[in-house]
Design an enzyme around this catalytic site. Structure first.
Site, PDB file in Angstrom:
ATOM      1  N   ARG A 175       0.818  -1.119  -0.144  1.00  0.00           N
ATOM      2  CA  ARG A 175      -0.091  -0.256   0.503  1.00  0.00           C
ATOM      3  C   ARG A 175       1.140   0.990  -0.463  1.00  0.00           C
ATOM      4  O   ARG A 175       1.980   1.247   0.852  1.00  0.00           O
ATOM      5  CB  ARG A 175      -0.674  -0.090   1.194  1.00  0.00           C
ATOM      6  CG  ARG A 175      -1.702   1.532   1.122  1.00  0.00           C
ATOM      7  CD  ARG A 175      -2.732   0.590   2.181  1.00  0.00           C
ATOM      8  NE  ARG A 175      -2.753   1.175   3.535  1.00  0.00           N
ATOM      9  CZ  ARG A 175      -3.071   1.272   4.767  1.00  0.00           C
ATOM     10  NH1 ARG A 175      -4.072   0.558   4.820  1.00  0.00           N
ATOM     11  NH2 ARG A 175      -2.386   1.181   6.243  1.00  0.00           N
ATOM     12  N   ARG A 183       0.863  -4.674  14.550  1.00  0.00           N
ATOM     13  CA  ARG A 183      -1.164  -4.020  14.044  1.00  0.00           C
ATOM     14  C   ARG A 183      -1.940  -5.353  14.666  1.00  0.00           C
ATOM     15  O   ARG A 183      -3.047  -5.628  14.737  1.00  0.00           O
ATOM     16  CB  ARG A 183      -0.783  -3.698  13.303  1.00  0.00           C
ATOM     17  CG  ARG A 183      -0.721  -1.494  13.594  1.00  0.00           C
ATOM     18  CD  ARG A 183       0.341  -1.163  12.680  1.00  0.00           C
ATOM     19  NE  ARG A 183      -1.164  -0.809  10.986  1.00  0.00           N
ATOM     20  CZ  ARG A 183      -0.963  -0.381  10.150  1.00  0.00           C
ATOM     21  NH1 ARG A 183       0.132  -1.047   9.349  1.00  0.00           N
ATOM     22  NH2 ARG A 183      -2.066  -0.209   9.003  1.00  0.00           N
TER      23      ARG A 183
HETATM   24  P1  AMP Z   1      -5.821   3.122  11.344  1.00  0.00           P
HETATM   25  O1  AMP Z   1      -4.972   4.152  10.125  1.00  0.00           O
HETATM   26  O2  AMP Z   1      -6.989   3.374  11.602  1.00  0.00           O
HETATM   27  O3  AMP Z   1      -5.186   1.651  10.977  1.00  0.00           O
HETATM   28  O4  AMP Z   1      -4.639   3.866  12.569  1.00  0.00           O
HETATM   29  C1  AMP Z   1      -3.825   4.263  12.704  1.00  0.00           C
HETATM   30  C2  AMP Z   1      -2.778   3.813  14.204  1.00  0.00           C
HETATM   31  O5  AMP Z   1      -3.299   5.117  14.424  1.00  0.00           O
HETATM   32  C3  AMP Z   1      -3.141   2.582  14.929  1.00  0.00           C
HETATM   33  O6  AMP Z   1      -2.133   2.217  14.467  1.00  0.00           O
HETATM   34  C4  AMP Z   1      -3.281   2.990  16.807  1.00  0.00           C
HETATM   35  O7  AMP Z   1      -2.096   3.949  16.890  1.00  0.00           O
HETATM   36  C5  AMP Z   1      -3.879   4.847  15.829  1.00  0.00           C
HETATM   37  N1  AMP Z   1      -5.084   3.898  16.239  1.00  0.00           N
HETATM   38  C6  AMP Z   1      -5.909   4.684  15.268  1.00  0.00           C
HETATM   39  N2  AMP Z   1      -7.086   4.366  16.330  1.00  0.00           N
HETATM   40  C7  AMP Z   1      -7.120   4.064  17.043  1.00  0.00           C
HETATM   41  C8  AMP Z   1      -8.195   3.877  18.143  1.00  0.00           C
HETATM   42  N3  AMP Z   1      -9.735   3.700  18.224  1.00  0.00           N
HETATM   43  N4  AMP Z   1      -7.834   3.352  19.760  1.00  0.00           N
HETATM   44  C9  AMP Z   1      -6.060   3.501  19.460  1.00  0.00           C
HETATM   45  N5  AMP Z   1      -5.496   3.675  18.720  1.00  0.00           N
HETATM   46  C10 AMP Z   1      -6.143   3.954  17.660  1.00  0.00           C
END
Ligand code: AMP
Length: 219
Positions: free
Chosen positions: A129, A172
């Site tokens: 990606r 993740r």
């Molecule tokens: P994402 O773009 O949704 O994959 O989020 C990227 C990163 O942001 C994640 O790997 C976490 O470090 C943080 N993050 C996003 N949303 C959350 C959430 N609801 N709770 C905790 N960490 C979050």
């Protein structure tokens, strides 16, 4: 007043949450609330919050429930969120799901859509990606925009996300299994969960979700 259309898009990283959330937020004219985008923007802006969370994001770990709950609760106060919201990447833990129920009160969550994609496929999608830093359009590493580094949508820089490297991807996906997968039962027990096969073309996935929203009389 029409009822608020509060939707959650759940799924592993790389399942297509961002793509589907963009399409559904346009279709239903509700804002796309992505906690990942909000946190990345804070890091980019160099704000206090950004400094606090930068290394957590880079490692692929989860930011604390308190921080994300606060971010989301502030976002819900904005005028554009009064007709409903499309939640992408939130909630990610049972604690966040409980906080969300408390925030929304009677106008609760109407539907939780889980985009089901096998782990091998999401790992492959995440590794290849590339994403535009400006508008968030995603590309594959073999696309001309990824090779040239320029977004054909807005001219922004196309890069690999700091957390799309193998070690952070593993972290993740492990966090997803441990903290987020329990939400499937949480919403399943409330009769709000719908599982959609995410291994189809993006348009086919969107059509399937729209059909469910319609069948449930939500829009
Ligand atoms: P994402 O773009 O949704 O994959 O989020 C990227 C990163 O942001 C994640 O790997 C976490 O470090 C943080 N993050 C996003 N949303 C959350 C959430 N609801 N709770 C905790 N960490 C979050």
């Amino acid at each position: 007043m029409t009822a608020r259309l509060n939707l959650i898009v759940l799924g592993k990283q790389g399942a297509g949450k961002g793509t589907q959330s963009t399409a559904l937020s346009e279709k239903y004219a509700i804002p796309h609330v992505s906690t990942g985008d909000m946190l990345r923007n804070a890091v980019k802006a160099g704000s206090e919050l950004g400094k606090q969370v930068a290394s957590i994001l880079q490692a692929g770990d989860l930011v604390s429930d308190d921080i994300v709950n606060q971010l989301v609760s502030e976002r819900f106060k904005e005028p554009d969120a009064q007709r409903g919201v499309l939640l992408d990447g939130f909630p990610r833990t049972i604690g966040q799901a409980e906080a969300l129920e408390a925030m929304l009160g009677e106008e609760g969550i109407k539907l939780c859509i889980n985009l089901d994609v096998p782990i091998e496929l999401v790992t492959q999608r995440l590794s290849s990606r590339r994403v535009c830093q400006e508008c968030g359009t995603t590309y594959k590493d073999t696309d001309v925009e990824a090779i040239s580094g320029t977004c054909s949508n807005c001219g922004g820089d196309v890069i690999q996300r700091a957390d799309d490297h193998p070690e952070a991807i593993r972290t993740r996906l492990m966090n997803y299994e441990r903290d987020t997968e329990p939400l499937l039962s949480f919403y399943g027990n409330r009769g709000l969960l719908v599982i959609v096969d995410g291994d189809q073309s993006p348009g086919a996935v969107t059509d399937e979700i729209i059909k469910v929203v319609h069948e449930r009389g939500l829009a």
